[in-house]
Design an enzyme around this catalytic site. Sequence first.
Site, short mmCIF file in Angstrom:
data_model
loop_
_atom_site.label_atom_id
_atom_site.label_comp_id
_atom_site.label_asym_id
_atom_site.label_seq_id
_atom_site.Cartn_x
_atom_site.Cartn_y
_atom_site.Cartn_z
N GLU A 161 -12.56 -10.02 -71.00
CA GLU A 161 -12.80 -9.25 -71.34
C GLU A 161 -13.33 -8.29 -70.14
OE1 GLU A 161 -18.03 -8.56 -72.72
OE2 GLU A 161 -17.46 -9.22 -71.46
N ASP B 167 -15.70 -14.14 -69.81
CA ASP B 167 -17.03 -12.75 -70.13
C ASP B 167 -17.03 -12.24 -68.70
OD1 ASP B 167 -19.06 -11.83 -71.95
OD2 ASP B 167 -20.35 -12.97 -69.62
#
Length: 846
Positions: free
Chosen positions: A547, A492
């Site tokens: 990401e 993330d």
Amino acid sequence: MAWGSAAIRLPGVSVTNSGFLASRPDVKPPVSPSGHLFPPCWQLPLANNKLSWISSSEISCANPMWRILNNQIAKKGRSICGQASSSELPPMSTTIDVPGSSEKVLVPGVKSDSSVPHPENVSHDMEANAEMIQESKEETTESIQHGYEPENQPKVVPPPGNGQRIYEIDPLLNKHRAHLEYRYSQYRKTRELIDKYEGGLEAFSRGYEKMGFIRSAAGITYREWAPGAKWASLIGDFNNWNPNADVMTKNEFGVWEIFLPNNADGSPPIPHESCVKIHMDTPSGPKDAIPAWIKFAVQAPGEIPYDAIYYDPPPEVKYNFKHPQPKRPKSLRIYEAHVGMSSTEPKVNTYAEFRDDILPRVKSLGYNAVQLMAIQEHAYYASFGYHVTNFFAVSSRCGTPDDLKSLIDRAHELGLIVLMDIVHSHASNNVLDGLNMFDGTDSHYFHSGSRGYHWMWDSRLFNYGHWEVLRFLISNARWWLEEYKFDGFRFDGVTSMMYTHHGLQVAFTGNYDEYFGFATDVDAVVYLMLVNDMIHGLYPEAITIGEDVSGMATFCIPVQDGGVGFDYRLHMAVADKWIELLSKKKDEDWQMGDIISTLTNRRWLEKCVVYAESHDQALVGDKTLAFWLMDKDMYEFMALDRPATPAIDRGIALHKMIRLVTMGLGGEGYLNFMGNEFGHPEWIDFPRADQYLADGKFILGNNNSFDKCRRRFDLGDADYLRYHGLQEFDRAIQHLEEKYSFMTSEHQYLSRIDEGDKVIVFERGDLVFVFNFHWQKSYTDYRVGCLKPGKYKVVLDSDEKELGGFARIDHGASFYTSEGWYDDRPHSFLVYSPCRTTVVYAPADD
């Protein structure tokens, strides 16, 4: 002052970072006696204790593990409130001299063998080491090719390559060779130091075997890196929370340690599932902290901070995996899920319930991977798991570590790989139960000052140039792979990691200067290279997805070739494009070329995971695709026994088309957030109370309701609702990809982008996809080009009655090709293309 600045440090360029001249060849960084390269650790007092408060409702009902603490609540010996004063604690602090400076600083690290000399006196013999590692790798590879892995075969990470292939893949990178060569040299240098002083990346990544609680036949050893602490002791139920009972000792690297021998009857000195904490005298005062490497933490009823749990179940009850991990699939079809909100009931769901109820659903829908969010422990439920407090601990709201293992084992039994949404980009700002100010200093695991604070996320930012931070994070990644058998990660917030501006208020245009400049955090990029190195070296079947919204070049190129090393990049621009079209443009203003450009805008040889929408679009304050398309009509007109409105007909048709064109052209992997497959009618709103911010602003809560923090799977299953047709369409496209593997086919060709007809035709693999986005025009005898001659048949039809359509396509018809070039294809055939439909054709087997 900090060594290992994120800014680029090229030879001859003077770059200062908080006053330290990093480019001076005569100034060397501080080195520990064992040869570790470390930044100075400034010990700053705590300005203010910050804690993300959570509602009493969440405390009382969100944590099924309260039973472990039932017997702990009445214990008054806990020094949470009544702590020993600093004057009662003997100060203990070790300093070393900084080379070339009069400063004395605390130095982190685990004490190495005292016989290891200073790095200036050690000769490098990396070639010999590399040769040995390569030989071991070749032996392992040969064994695997013969269908077995030898027992006790040592795991090794291959040595670094030369990092030069990136220039062959992308010649434009030559302009930035100085930056990229510097980046790769920093990576190689770190690998060399790890090889020399830690025994290699494989050993370095097993920090959980040295730090935290380590069980042995003789007892339990506990170690904690807290260089800023002046005094420390281990407290817990086992010693009645007496801070003077088990005092720890500190080595020259800031690591505190204590050994507790077994009880006289041979039982462990700390009982399984009992509470523990480390008590410290710090520069900001006395504190009790959850051990940084703790494997389990729970929240007691009526309390806000979490408690650390010593979790070491006896062999007879410890979960043992029964099923092998599946091989890496050729194409990824990911079902993104949040365990806690996966129930149809307004409650926090458990790992066991997810295992029994949701995993079979995922398998039936045709997905081959499940991506689990919010696994790492987080005190604030509404953070969606992204404000991590305890990095090695599973979220106790949903159950125990063994419960999670059982879930993953069941997924493997079903042939599903399990990916973890891992957060290494930042950490919770909590002081009482997180890493923030752990040893009483601002610069422990994080950058100090503003550089260590993410103003938008209200969280702390890691110092990736620090040795012990590397040990902590790399070991954390391996822990989840080794202990829980996860099959990979979705990392993330990688964009935030790779740039000192964190991607905030920055519009990336694709200009390479944006990727390789002074705003690049080289330390963070090197960390990503190292963790990908470890994962792919030790777990060849594991998958890493990053990401990244910036589109950084080299992101998905192997580390040995000079890249960052991810397998996939999340293709995040596609979801934004659909929201832009739905919120700002009428259907007749949609440009087919604009859609195609967004879907296909990705780098050669770099794979992408694409999605039409993820959890981001489902949060309160935003809208899902279904809500953008159908809005309030979803509440009244989704029953089949009621006439649909124009908004419902349009929404159902476009919802299906958007998902398939995204899957068909957007990448080599596809992701769907749970519930969106059937157009979930509600947004996600976590339980929250009313609150007043520091500036006096009032934020209305939702009365701590779980009503919109669940997934109404019953709607998709109800064959009398139109949601069911959307779900069945999603099932159909997943199984179509399973059969034809079109996402990873080398053959793909866009033969028609017709702005007037609003038609898109493309080939992927053997399939021919025909999309008619026109809002009212249907086309009879519409010619589409194809590569292969012969007879074609319909293999998917969004207009099929069972899929929520109007049954305008004859599935019994055969489509024969004609010779002659059309749309630059050697063959073609005629079709009927109804408005707002997509039909997929395949060569007929007969």
